[in-house]
Design a protein around this motif. Structure first.
Motif, PDB file in Angstrom:
ATOM      1  N   LYS A 163      38.503  20.138  51.172  1.00  0.00           N
ATOM      2  CA  LYS A 163      39.563  19.295  51.581  1.00  0.00           C
ATOM      3  C   LYS A 163      39.310  18.901  53.115  1.00  0.00           C
ATOM      4  CE  LYS A 163      44.409  17.706  52.237  1.00  0.00           C
ATOM      5  NZ  LYS A 163      45.815  18.049  51.765  1.00  0.00           N
ATOM      6  N   SER A 164      38.911  19.653  54.111  1.00  0.00           N
ATOM      7  CA  SER A 164      38.294  19.463  55.586  1.00  0.00           C
ATOM      8  C   SER A 164      37.053  19.182  55.670  1.00  0.00           C
ATOM      9  CB  SER A 164      39.089  20.687  56.437  1.00  0.00           C
ATOM     10  OG  SER A 164      38.445  21.799  56.083  1.00  0.00           O
ATOM     11  N   GLY A 165      36.136  19.278  54.670  1.00  0.00           N
ATOM     12  CA  GLY A 165      34.655  19.209  54.793  1.00  0.00           C
ATOM     13  C   GLY A 165      34.274  17.708  55.181  1.00  0.00           C
ATOM     14  N   ARG A 166      33.139  17.520  55.471  1.00  0.00           N
ATOM     15  CA  ARG A 166      32.330  16.301  55.725  1.00  0.00           C
ATOM     16  C   ARG A 166      31.615  15.932  54.420  1.00  0.00           C
ATOM     17  NH1 ARG A 166      34.567  13.101  59.749  1.00  0.00           N
ATOM     18  NH2 ARG A 166      34.813  14.378  61.780  1.00  0.00           N
ATOM     19  N   ALA A 167      31.580  14.841  53.739  1.00  0.00           N
ATOM     20  CA  ALA A 167      30.978  14.428  52.548  1.00  0.00           C
ATOM     21  C   ALA A 167      29.491  13.951  53.053  1.00  0.00           C
ATOM     22  CB  ALA A 167      31.425  13.452  51.896  1.00  0.00           C
ATOM     23  N   ILE A 168      28.485  14.378  52.155  1.00  0.00           N
ATOM     24  CA  ILE A 168      27.289  14.070  52.376  1.00  0.00           C
ATOM     25  C   ILE A 168      26.558  13.199  51.366  1.00  0.00           C
ATOM     26  CG2 ILE A 168      24.729  15.084  52.445  1.00  0.00           C
ATOM     27  CD1 ILE A 168      26.233  15.727  54.876  1.00  0.00           C
ATOM     28  N   GLY A 169      26.245  11.946  51.565  1.00  0.00           N
ATOM     29  CA  GLY A 169      25.635  11.053  50.976  1.00  0.00           C
ATOM     30  C   GLY A 169      26.424  10.744  49.309  1.00  0.00           C
ATOM     31  N   ASP A 170      27.723  10.528  49.591  1.00  0.00           N
ATOM     32  CA  ASP A 170      28.583   9.963  48.479  1.00  0.00           C
ATOM     33  C   ASP A 170      28.786   8.456  48.702  1.00  0.00           C
ATOM     34  OD1 ASP A 170      30.558   9.846  50.056  1.00  0.00           O
ATOM     35  OD2 ASP A 170      31.590  11.383  49.056  1.00  0.00           O
ATOM     36  N   ALA A 171      29.470   7.807  48.056  1.00  0.00           N
ATOM     37  CA  ALA A 171      29.737   6.433  48.102  1.00  0.00           C
ATOM     38  C   ALA A 171      30.651   6.182  49.213  1.00  0.00           C
ATOM     39  CB  ALA A 171      30.260   5.911  46.802  1.00  0.00           C
ATOM     40  N   ARG A 172      31.508   6.957  49.748  1.00  0.00           N
ATOM     41  CA  ARG A 172      32.276   6.528  51.018  1.00  0.00           C
ATOM     42  C   ARG A 172      31.561   6.011  52.134  1.00  0.00           C
ATOM     43  NH1 ARG A 172      36.219  11.685  51.827  1.00  0.00           N
ATOM     44  NH2 ARG A 172      34.396  12.186  52.925  1.00  0.00           N
ATOM     45  N   SER A 173      32.062   5.084  52.721  1.00  0.00           N
ATOM     46  CA  SER A 173      31.693   4.319  53.950  1.00  0.00           C
ATOM     47  C   SER A 173      31.248   5.382  55.150  1.00  0.00           C
ATOM     48  CB  SER A 173      32.443   3.200  54.199  1.00  0.00           C
ATOM     49  OG  SER A 173      33.779   3.436  54.891  1.00  0.00           O
ATOM     50  N   ASP A 174      32.180   6.252  55.226  1.00  0.00           N
ATOM     51  CA  ASP A 174      31.834   7.187  56.458  1.00  0.00           C
ATOM     52  C   ASP A 174      31.142   8.592  55.966  1.00  0.00           C
ATOM     53  OD1 ASP A 174      33.807   7.930  54.976  1.00  0.00           O
ATOM     54  OD2 ASP A 174      35.058   8.604  56.628  1.00  0.00           O
ATOM     55  N   SER A 175      30.587   8.564  54.687  1.00  0.00           N
ATOM     56  CA  SER A 175      29.920   9.677  54.108  1.00  0.00           C
ATOM     57  C   SER A 175      28.622   9.877  55.171  1.00  0.00           C
ATOM     58  CB  SER A 175      29.512   9.750  52.748  1.00  0.00           C
ATOM     59  OG  SER A 175      28.666  10.450  52.376  1.00  0.00           O
ATOM     60  N   LEU A 176      28.237  11.096  55.435  1.00  0.00           N
ATOM     61  CA  LEU A 176      27.082  11.300  56.141  1.00  0.00           C
ATOM     62  C   LEU A 176      25.805  11.038  55.354  1.00  0.00           C
ATOM     63  CD1 LEU A 176      28.131  14.534  58.556  1.00  0.00           C
ATOM     64  CD2 LEU A 176      27.588  11.923  59.191  1.00  0.00           C
ATOM     65  N   SER A 177      25.070  10.373  55.885  1.00  0.00           N
ATOM     66  CA  SER A 177      23.400  10.345  55.071  1.00  0.00           C
ATOM     67  C   SER A 177      22.581   9.959  56.280  1.00  0.00           C
ATOM     68  CB  SER A 177      23.575   9.164  54.283  1.00  0.00           C
ATOM     69  OG  SER A 177      23.774   7.843  54.828  1.00  0.00           O
ATOM     70  N   GLU A 178      21.322  10.087  56.016  1.00  0.00           N
ATOM     71  CA  GLU A 178      20.073   9.950  56.818  1.00  0.00           C
ATOM     72  C   GLU A 178      20.309   8.526  57.764  1.00  0.00           C
ATOM     73  OE1 GLU A 178      16.141  11.516  56.544  1.00  0.00           O
ATOM     74  OE2 GLU A 178      17.001  11.325  54.340  1.00  0.00           O
ATOM     75  N   GLU A 179      20.720   7.513  56.624  1.00  0.00           N
ATOM     76  CA  GLU A 179      20.840   5.959  57.242  1.00  0.00           C
ATOM     77  C   GLU A 179      22.130   5.759  58.160  1.00  0.00           C
ATOM     78  OE1 GLU A 179      21.377   1.359  55.572  1.00  0.00           O
ATOM     79  OE2 GLU A 179      21.440   3.268  53.875  1.00  0.00           O
ATOM     80  N   VAL A 180      23.255   6.381  57.487  1.00  0.00           N
ATOM     81  CA  VAL A 180      24.427   6.480  58.564  1.00  0.00           C
ATOM     82  C   VAL A 180      24.244   7.262  60.064  1.00  0.00           C
ATOM     83  CG1 VAL A 180      26.738   7.535  58.783  1.00  0.00           C
ATOM     84  CG2 VAL A 180      26.062   6.023  56.695  1.00  0.00           C
ATOM     85  N   ILE A 181      23.628   8.256  60.080  1.00  0.00           N
ATOM     86  CA  ILE A 181      23.327   9.203  61.222  1.00  0.00           C
ATOM     87  C   ILE A 181      22.399   8.371  62.023  1.00  0.00           C
ATOM     88  CG2 ILE A 181      22.495  11.234  61.960  1.00  0.00           C
ATOM     89  CD1 ILE A 181      23.376  12.601  59.492  1.00  0.00           C
ATOM     90  N   ARG A 182      21.344   7.685  61.491  1.00  0.00           N
ATOM     91  CA  ARG A 182      20.591   6.967  62.247  1.00  0.00           C
ATOM     92  C   ARG A 182      21.118   5.853  62.931  1.00  0.00           C
ATOM     93  NH1 ARG A 182      15.836   9.653  62.214  1.00  0.00           N
ATOM     94  NH2 ARG A 182      15.272  10.967  60.303  1.00  0.00           N
TER      95      ARG A 182
END
Length: 237
Positions: A163-182
Motif C-alpha cells: 500500500k505504501s510502495g511506489r508503483a513502477i511502470g503501470d498505467a497511473r500517471s505518477d507511476s515511476l518509469s524511465e520516461e517519467v523520471i527523465r
C-alpha cells in the motif's frame, strides 16, 4: 527502531513465528531447509496456480541475476497467475534496474518499490511462505511455512508494505518509469516551475508534484538540487 519505522515495515511475522513455536513447539508448520538446490527444487514443485507475492530487499541487485529469472517470470505470468513483487527503492535508483522492472510491469507483473523491506520472502497461493532464515542474507537457509496463522500474517505484512510502495511502470500517471523520471529530472534541472511543467506535459499540477516527490524518494534526495547531483551519480544525467 522508531515507532514510525515499525509501522512502515508492518507486522513482524518472524516474531510471531517465534511466539507460536514457544507456545506449540519448535516446528509449527515450519521447516528449515539449508541446501540452496533443495530450496530451488521445492519452490519449483510448489509453483503458484493463482497468486505469487515476493519481496526482494537487496539494495544492490546485479542486473544479470534479475534477468536470469525472466523466462520463469514470463511463464508464470502467461499462466494467468496474479504476480506482485516489491523491490528496494535503492536498487531501482539505477537506470538499468528501473528499466528492467518497468519491462516486467509491461508484461503484466505488478511492481512496486519502497525504502524499507523485511527479509527475502515468497508467498505462494496464500498457502506457503518461503522466507530467508537470516534477515539480510543472500542465499543460505530458508524457512518453509505452512501454518495458516503465520501465512495470514505474512500476507497482511505484504499488503501493508504494498500500500505504501511506489508503483513502477503501470498505467497511473505518477507511476515511476524511465520516461517519467527523465521528464521530471529535466524539469528539475531546467528550473521551470511545477505549474509550467504541468502545462508543458499536459498533466495536473498535483501529478507533477507527486512525480517530484517520487523521484526525490527514489534518489534519496532531500532537495531538488541534491536530486540533480544524485541523478548524475546514478547515471540518469
Amino acid at each position: 527502531m522508531t515507532k514510525r519505522q515499525s509501522h512502515q515495515q508492518g507486522p513482524d511475522p518472524l516474531t510471531r513465528l517465534a511466539e507460536l513455536a514457544a507456545e506449540h513447539g519448535p516446528r509449527v508448520g515450519m521447516e528449515r531447509v539449508e541446501d540452496p538446490a533443495e530450496i530451488a527444487r521445492r519452490l519449483d514443485l510448489a509453483g503458484p496456480s493463482r497468486e505469487l507475492l515476493s519481496i526482494v530487499p537487496s539494495a544492490d541487485i546485479p542486473l544479470a541475476a534479475m534477468m536470469s529469472s525472466w523466462d520463469a517470470d514470463m511463464a508464470i505470468l502467461a499462466s494467468g497467475v496474479l504476480t506482485r513483487a516489491m523491490y528496494h527503492t535503492e536498487a531501482a535508483r539505477r537506470p538499468e534496474i528501473l528499466g528492467y522492472l518497468a519491462a516486467l510491469a509491461a508484461e503484466g507483473m505488478a511492481v512496486r518499490v519502497r525504502p524499507l523491506l523485511p527479509s527475502r520472502t515468497v508467498v505462494i497461493d496464500r498457502a506457503l511462505v518461503v522466507v530467508a532464515a537470516e534477515p539480510g542474507a543472500a542465499g543460505g537457509a530458508a524457512l518453509f511455512i505452512t501454518e495458516p496463522v503465520m501465512v495470514e500474517t505474512f500476507v497482511a505484512q505484504f499488503a501493508a508494505l504494498w500500500k505504501s510502495g511506489r508503483a513502477i511502470g503501470d498505467a497511473r500517471s505518477d507511476s515511476l518509469s524511465e520516461e517519467v523520471i527523465r521528464e521530471t529530472l529535466a524539469m528539475l534541472t531546467s528550473g521551470v516551475t511545477d505549474a509550467t511543467a504541468a502545462h508543458q506535459l499536459g498533466v495536473s499540477l498535483r501529478t507533477v508534484r507527486r512525480r517530484v516527490a517520487a523521484v526525490l524518494e527514489l534518489l534519496n534526495a532531500s532537495s531538488r538540487f541534491e536530486a540533480g547531483v544524485k541523478a548524475a551519480e546514478a547515471g540518469w544525467l
